[in-house]
Design an enzyme around this catalytic site. Structure first.
Site, PDB file in Angstrom:
ATOM      1  N   SER A 272       0.782  -1.327   0.029  1.00 13.82           N
ATOM      2  CA  SER A 272       0.025   0.014  -0.071  1.00 13.82           C
ATOM      3  C   SER A 272       0.788   1.251   0.131  1.00 13.82           C
ATOM      4  O   SER A 272       0.219   2.365  -0.208  1.00 13.82           O
ATOM      5  CB  SER A 272      -0.931   0.154   1.094  1.00 13.82           C
ATOM      6  OG  SER A 272      -1.594  -1.265   1.423  1.00 13.82           O
TER       7      SER A 272
ATOM      8  N   ILE B 184       2.056   2.589   2.408  1.00 18.00           N
ATOM      9  CA  ILE B 184       1.680   3.491   3.635  1.00 18.00           C
ATOM     10  C   ILE B 184       2.580   3.572   4.715  1.00 18.00           C
ATOM     11  O   ILE B 184       3.313   2.549   5.103  1.00 18.00           O
ATOM     12  CB  ILE B 184       0.475   2.791   4.190  1.00 18.00           C
ATOM     13  CG1 ILE B 184      -0.767   3.408   3.148  1.00 18.00           C
ATOM     14  CG2 ILE B 184      -0.114   3.649   5.527  1.00 18.00           C
ATOM     15  CD1 ILE B 184      -2.046   2.623   3.437  1.00 18.00           C
TER      16      ILE B 184
ATOM     17  N   HIS C  63       2.366   3.662   8.245  1.00 22.82           N
ATOM     18  CA  HIS C  63       1.320   3.409   9.565  1.00 22.82           C
ATOM     19  C   HIS C  63       1.950   4.292  10.679  1.00 22.82           C
ATOM     20  O   HIS C  63       3.114   4.060  11.064  1.00 22.82           O
ATOM     21  CB  HIS C  63       1.296   1.935   9.602  1.00 22.82           C
ATOM     22  CG  HIS C  63       0.577   1.179   8.631  1.00 22.82           C
ATOM     23  ND1 HIS C  63      -0.647   1.079   8.385  1.00 22.82           N
ATOM     24  CD2 HIS C  63       1.251   0.448   7.701  1.00 22.82           C
ATOM     25  CE1 HIS C  63      -0.849   0.393   7.481  1.00 22.82           C
ATOM     26  NE2 HIS C  63       0.236  -0.217   7.124  1.00 22.82           N
TER      27      HIS C  63
ATOM     28  N   ARG D 287       1.918 -10.801   1.442  1.00 24.25           N
ATOM     29  CA  ARG D 287       2.632 -10.385   2.523  1.00 24.25           C
ATOM     30  C   ARG D 287       2.989 -11.634   3.207  1.00 24.25           C
ATOM     31  O   ARG D 287       2.401 -12.792   3.305  1.00 24.25           O
ATOM     32  CB  ARG D 287       1.212  -9.793   3.477  1.00 24.25           C
ATOM     33  CG  ARG D 287       1.011  -8.264   3.095  1.00 24.25           C
ATOM     34  CD  ARG D 287      -0.219  -8.428   2.532  1.00 24.25           C
ATOM     35  NE  ARG D 287      -1.340  -8.231   3.204  1.00 24.25           N
ATOM     36  CZ  ARG D 287      -2.708  -8.285   2.627  1.00 24.25           C
ATOM     37  NH1 ARG D 287      -2.747  -8.642   1.744  1.00 24.25           N
ATOM     38  NH2 ARG D 287      -3.572  -7.945   3.652  1.00 24.25           N
TER      39      ARG D 287
ATOM     40  N   CYS E  91       2.390   9.729 -20.644  1.00 23.54           N
ATOM     41  CA  CYS E  91       1.516   9.690 -19.646  1.00 23.54           C
ATOM     42  C   CYS E  91       1.983  10.317 -18.172  1.00 23.54           C
ATOM     43  O   CYS E  91       1.301  11.318 -17.602  1.00 23.54           O
ATOM     44  CB  CYS E  91       0.732   8.315 -19.223  1.00 23.54           C
ATOM     45  SG  CYS E  91       0.043   7.544 -20.516  1.00 23.54           S
TER      46      CYS E  91
ATOM     47  N   CYS F   9      -1.634   4.806 -20.007  1.00 22.25           N
ATOM     48  CA  CYS F   9      -1.711   3.849 -21.106  1.00 22.25           C
ATOM     49  C   CYS F   9      -0.708   2.631 -20.595  1.00 22.25           C
ATOM     50  O   CYS F   9      -0.793   1.694 -21.593  1.00 22.25           O
ATOM     51  CB  CYS F   9      -1.044   4.575 -22.066  1.00 22.25           C
ATOM     52  SG  CYS F   9       0.747   4.457 -22.829  1.00 22.25           S
TER      53      CYS F   9
END
Lengths: 480, 536, 123
Positions: free
Chosen positions: B58, B60, B62, B370, B459, B494
């Site tokens: 993710s 992230i 935490h 994971r 892009c 793309c």
């Protein structure tokens, strides 16, 4: 035609430094003198493919000789250069050409007029600018190895950036993510321009024309094509391509099927297709597995409008292209759009036709000055007619008619939502029938058009809505 | 910096430390270890760093309220999150302190938020606040109308997980750590004659090559989803050794000077003295176009309920929206395929937090594994003399990596009595991104290097200069995926349809390869098979 | 008298008219469904002597591209398609190549030349 050296620019220092590519609104801070310090062109055409070339030539022939074409690839002609199959130009040149040959015809036309262009040049942004509160044009920023970072002032801009293919991710195909999954156009480039084979045992998802053409192309180069799956109950490509690309080579077409799984850790090892129900959901138990090393995707094209949307051009959710009026002008004055960046076409001949109109209208805009009518025109005096897709029609281009800018004839292009057999195209204006045209077969893969005479529109308006400004022209399909 | 390291021509087979695995944890350990005078090598089975769990998560950072107080997970999460901003600054890695929100959809679940807040505070997380629906809507105008309250963690953030791993690895290499890629460890042997562990490995890209080995005073197991296998194997070897050895009390886990051959029995530290089972827990994600609106600014979690843990909706460090992950336990440690059911599940559950999410703008889906240890706890530290572990590292592993790296490096340095490396330079210059610059800066970049004027990936507006630079750094790049992870060419809407042929051309030129030799990722991932006309 | 009706899709242009070709004793007696004379001609030919234009590439040496695109200058019998692709596998031309240049003369004995449809400059 020579690649321009842009002599007038070298040695000239740009004084405009506040145009942020991330934030077009800051362009408003530019002063008139800053704008005037920039190298300027009457018209900049973004894209040197079939649309850009035809538009530039048409504008030139209409008297606008100060034109510059910006092309991101290393040659003009756009996607046509890799479309080496035949079937182009029957309408335009009354003979059957291959893609590169068709492109070359237009390159020649541009060459004869000595229209300058820059290759390997990526346009980064187009920023509309005002002088003393009035729209003056656009600042176009572009980069290339030859010319470095450039900024131009353009009084008018034609958007002709073309389209791109829908990638795998957007299709949400489950499975692994190995090498060997290509959009059909990428594979086409490898095979036809680089002489490289992206696969040996191939399956194709999507029956768009590029997919069909590539199925045949791979076979001609010695690969095996095990099938083509199409999620819709009808093909997305031209009928003749089904015949001469699939039937000729005994390649099975699986209608109402889609790919539900891709296998293989590093390189594709196989795929599974399944039949889909009326809601396009795979039906359990209908799976068929194919051992292939390659999956080509031909699942639709999307107009490439990042530049347009960054510039503030209003886009249509139906076409994913700009909202334009009958002069192909967008919501920004002096900014026109044509070709596949406006809506995806089936035939390049229609692209050239449309681009010619865009070039001519841009020329007229430049001659009349910024006050000419356009989609951006909200003045009460300029009467407009809204063009509405009716029953069975997914979109129309244009979607607005400016009556004061109406040409003797207006072409409205559209696509149908489903396959219709022995149906009629009906055009009404405020409910009054303008025309009805019988068509034996219509399919979403093929563009349709109606041609409307100016007098007919005006006389229908006279009958139905002589004063009002809220007129609606509707195109619908009637099953007979 | 950015000179080629010596990894392509291994100069020695004897090292102080051998790290198994170049994911974010192995790379962080390598980088922290390079603060010391050390001969260290990292063995990585894949063709590049960051190809396992580190590449599909993710992204992230935490805050640290999720883990049970007193666990290593809690400790390293909070410590890692605290280190992250400075580490990212040093290593030139995109990091945004965007804050996270745990959404609660029912008044009666608000005590659950309070429990999380208490837990976070016990773990040492600062700036936790429970906010009401009104405040929540101020922070996230497009949040679900059903969300009644949220736990706001202001210290949470998002990071580019690829560049964090690459940053650690490149900086380690710049400071003298050797990386051997395509080096799949087949076995680890306890120290014998010279007091050195023997680590043998093969090249999966060239199966005809014979097995090679390195000798090292210390070994670190940072093998991600494979860490359980190494852990259990070495445990068996220890047991077999102890059966034959005379009992002695001298070899404790405390570490007293340089590694010596084990004459007596080996004592395994209690925390490690059990077989562990690493389950591959697959998580599927969907990534949205960076232009797709609306998007959240915070990382949005759903308060876990009886119905499940929920799906997160988060911006990435580059401004895309990411939704996921699912949690499906599987047997295959290479099973990173997505399934239609999981994709559907993600879409549906993400809408619970953020109903206006523009799902039509999904540009790709992917899955990652994971390394879920069945007792849901990290195993970090010295297992027995000379053998170190960072095993069972699952979420919040990315967040914890900077702290795990620092802590293990200290422990290894203590054990080996390493001296500080006076030449250590912790600063890394990333590749300068054209797209992030103002027009004046772009102009200057082009004047210095005209390759910045050639846009390759339209892009993401990635230039030839950036891709070329990626191939000439201390961890060089030969694959399309490697380029994508470093400079984002092919990461956009793309999905490389436009830039793939162009990136391949650059890779073939810069690495002196035929086009057919340019791979997407591993050795069997050829993109082009042969030239037309060649095989008919 | 054996009467047979074959259903075809005309491939002359993108309209793709649905044709019905009536055969009596192997002779075409009627074509219907076409919108232009070319459709009628196609219908007749497709059931008696089907032909195609073949487009492909030829290897180029010393050019800015490794291959150049080309086509059979006229229709060739459908049955000769793979003879032509086999012949193309062995063909090779030197840059520069211009549109219309003959790449392979009388390809696969069809009596038709394979000609270039694009330019390739010398490198």
């Amino acid at each position: 035609m020579s690649e321009t050296s842009q002599k007038e620019m070298t040695g000239e220092k740009m004084s405009v430094t506040s145009v942020s590519s991330a934030n077009p609104t800051s362009a408003k801070a530019i002063s008139e003198s800053d704008i005037k310090a920039l190298p300027s062109h009457d018209l900049i055409v973004v894209g040197g493919g079939p649309a850009g070339l035809a538009a530039a030539v048409a504008a030139f022939d209409a008297g606008i000789t100060d034109v510059l074409i910006l092309e991101r690839d290393n040659e003009l002609g756009g996607i046509l250069n890799q479309c080496i199959h035949n079937g182009f130009g029957l309408h335009t040149f009354k003979e059957e050409l291959t893609g590169p040959e068709y492109a070359e015809r237009f390159e020649k036309l541009a060459e004869e007029r000595d229209i300058p262009y820059q290759l390997n040049t990526m346009t980064l942004d187009i920023v509309p600018v005002d002088i003393a509160g009035t729209h003056a044009g656009c600042i176009v920023s572009a980069v290339s190895k030859t010319h470095g970072y450039q900024q131009f002032f353009a009084k008018a801009v034609i958007l002709a950036m073309g389209c791109r293919e829908r990638p795998r991710g957007a299709l949400n195909i489950a499975g692994t993510r190995p090498a060997g999954v290509f959009s059909a156009g990428t594979a086409q480039r490898f095979v036809n321009l680089e002489g490289e084979m992206p696969g040996k045992k191939v399956f194709v998802l999507g029956s768009g024309d590029i997919g069909l053409i590539m199925a045949r192309r791979m076979v001609l180069e010695g690969a095996e094509v095990l099938g083509v799956a199409e999620i819709m109950p009808f093909s997305g490509g031209l009928k003749r391509n089904i015949v001469q690309c699939l039937n000729d080579y005994d390649i099975p077409l699986f209608l109402s099927h889609t790919v539900v799984d891709i296998r293989g850790k590093e390189r594709v090892e196989g795929i599974t297709i399944a039949e889909v129900d009326d809601h396009m959901k795979p039906i359990p138990g209908t799976e068929k597995s194919f051992d292939v090393d390659t999956l080509l995707l031909s699942c639709g094209l999307l107009p490439e409008n990042e530049l347009s949307s960054k510039a503030g051009v209003q886009l249509s959710p139906a076409t994913k292209g700009a909202v334009v009026d009958n002069t192909l002008q967008t919501s920004i004055p002096g900014v026109f759009a044509c070709g596949n960046v406006l809506h995806v076409h089936d035939l390049v001949d229609y692209v050239s036709q449309e681009a010619k109109l865009a070039g001519e209208c841009a020329a007229e805009y430049l001659e009349k000055g910024a006050g000419a009518a356009g989609a951006s025109d909200t003045e009460g005096e300029a009467r407009i007619v809204t063009v509405k897709p009716g029953n069975g029609v997914s979109y129309t281009v244009p979607s607005i008619l400016h009556l004061n800018a109406l040409a003797p004839t207006t072409i409205i292009r559209f696509r149908v939502r489903a396959v219709f057999k022995r149906a009629a195209i009906k055009v009404t204006l405020n409910g009054e029938e303008l025309m009805s045209k019988k068509r034996p077969v219509m399919a979403p893969g093929e563009m349709e058009q109606v041609i409307l005479a100016k007098e007919k529109i005006f006389s229908a308006l006279e009958n139905t809505n002589p004063q009002g400004s809220e007129s609606v022209l509707e195109i619908s399909i009637e099953q007979s | 910096m950015s000179e080629k390291s010596n990894f392509s021509t291994p100069s020695t087979t004897e090292y102080d430390v051998c790290i198994i695995g170049a994911g974010v944890v192995g790379s962080a350990i390598a980088r922290e270890l390079s603060r010391f005078k050390v001969r260290a090598v990292v063995l990585e089975r894949a063709e590049d760093v960051c190809t396992g769990t580190s590449k599909a998560n993710s992204g992230i950072v935490h805050a640290g309220f999720d883990a049970q107080p007193g666990t290593l997970m809690a400790k390293y999460n909070v410590a890692g999150a605290a280190r992250m901003p400075a580490v990212c600054k040093e290593l030139d890695v995109p990091y945004v302190n965007n804050g996270s929100l745990v959404l609660c959809f029912s008044e009666k679940d608000i005590p659950g938020l309070e429990r999380l807040k208490d837990q976070g505070e016990k773990n040492g997380v600062k700036e936790l606040e429970i906010i009401d629906a009104k405040k929540l809507r101020e922070l996230e105008p497009h949040i679900s109308p059903e969300a009644v309250a949220a736990l706001w963690a202001k210290t949470a953030g998002i990071v580019d997980p690829f560049l964090l791993t690459v940053g650690f690895a490149e900086n380690a290499a710049d400071n003298g750590v050797e990386f051997r890629l395509n080096a799949q460890v087949t076995d680890v042997f306890l120290p014998s004659e010279k007091g050195l562990f023997q680590v043998s490995y093969v090249n999966p890209a060239a199966p005809e090559e014979s097995e090679q080995r390195v000798l090292a005073k210390a070994v670190v197991n940072a093998a991600g989803v494979f860490s359980g296998t190494f852990h259990n194997t070495i445990l068996q070897k220890v047991a077999a050794h102890n059966k034959n050895a005379a009992p002695t009390s001298e070899n404790s886990t405390g570490g007293e000077g340089n590694a010596a051959p084990y004459e007596g029995a080996i004592t395994v530290a209690p925390a490690f003295a059990r077989d562990i089972e690493i389950v591959c827990r697959r998580g599927s994600y969907l990534l949205l176009d960076m232009n797709a609106e609306p998007k959240p600014t915070h990382t949005l979690f759903q308060l876990p309920t009886k119905l499940g843990k929920g799906i997160l909706v988060t911006p990435t460090a580059h401004g895309n929206t990411l939704i996921g992950p699912t949690a499906v336990d599987i047997d295959n440690p290479e099973g990173i395929e997505t399934s239609a059911a999981e994709i559907e599940d993600v879409k549906q559950k993400a809408g619970k937090s953020f109903p206006d999410i523009p799902l039509a703008s999904v540009i790709t889906s992917f899955a990652g594994l994971r390394a879920h240890e069945l007792q849901h706890e990290f195993l970090i530290g010295m297992m027995f003399n000379g053998f170190f572990e960072a095993a069972g590292i699952e979420s919040p592993g990315l967040t914890s990596a900077p702290a795990i790296g620092a802590s293990l490096a200290e422990e290894i340095a203590d054990y080996l009595e390493l001296q500080p490396n006076p030449n250590f330079d912790g600063h890394r210059d990333g590749i300068v991104r054209f797209a992030d610059k103002t027009p004046e800066e772009q102009r200057a970049l082009i004047e210095k290097d005209p390759d910045y004027a050639q846009i390759i990936c339209r892009c993401e507006t990635i230039t030839e200069a950036e891709i070329k630079q990626a191939t000439h750094r201390s961890i060089p790049v030969t694959t399309l995926d490697g380029v994508k992870r470093r400079v984002r060419a092919g990461m956009g809407r793309c999905q490389a349809g436009f830039c793939m042929p162009r990136v391949m051309e650059i890779l073939s030129q810069e690495n002196n390869l035929d086009l057919e030799q340019v791979k997407k990722s591993g050795p069997k991932s050829a993109v082009l098979l042969y030239k037309t006309k060649e095989e008919r | 008298m054996a009467k047979e009706i074959k259903e075809l899709t005309c491939i002359n242009c993108p309209l793709g008219c649905a044709l019905e070709v009536t055969l009596e004793d192997g002779e075409v007696t009627a074509v219907s469904g076409n919108t232009c004379p070319r459709g009628e001609a196609y219908g007749k030919k497709e059931v008696t002597n089907p032909t195609r234009i073949v487009t492909s590439t030829v290897r180029v040496t010393g050019g800015t591209r490794p291959v150049v695109s080309g086509k059979t200058k006229e229709d060739i019998p459908k049955s000769a398609i793979f003879d032509i692709t086999d012949a193309l596998a062995d063909a090779q031309v030197k840059a520069p190549v211009n549109i219309g240049d003959v790449l392979v003369e009388n390809i696969a004995g069809t009596g038709v030349d394979f000609v270039a449809t694009a330019h390739v400059s010398a490198a």
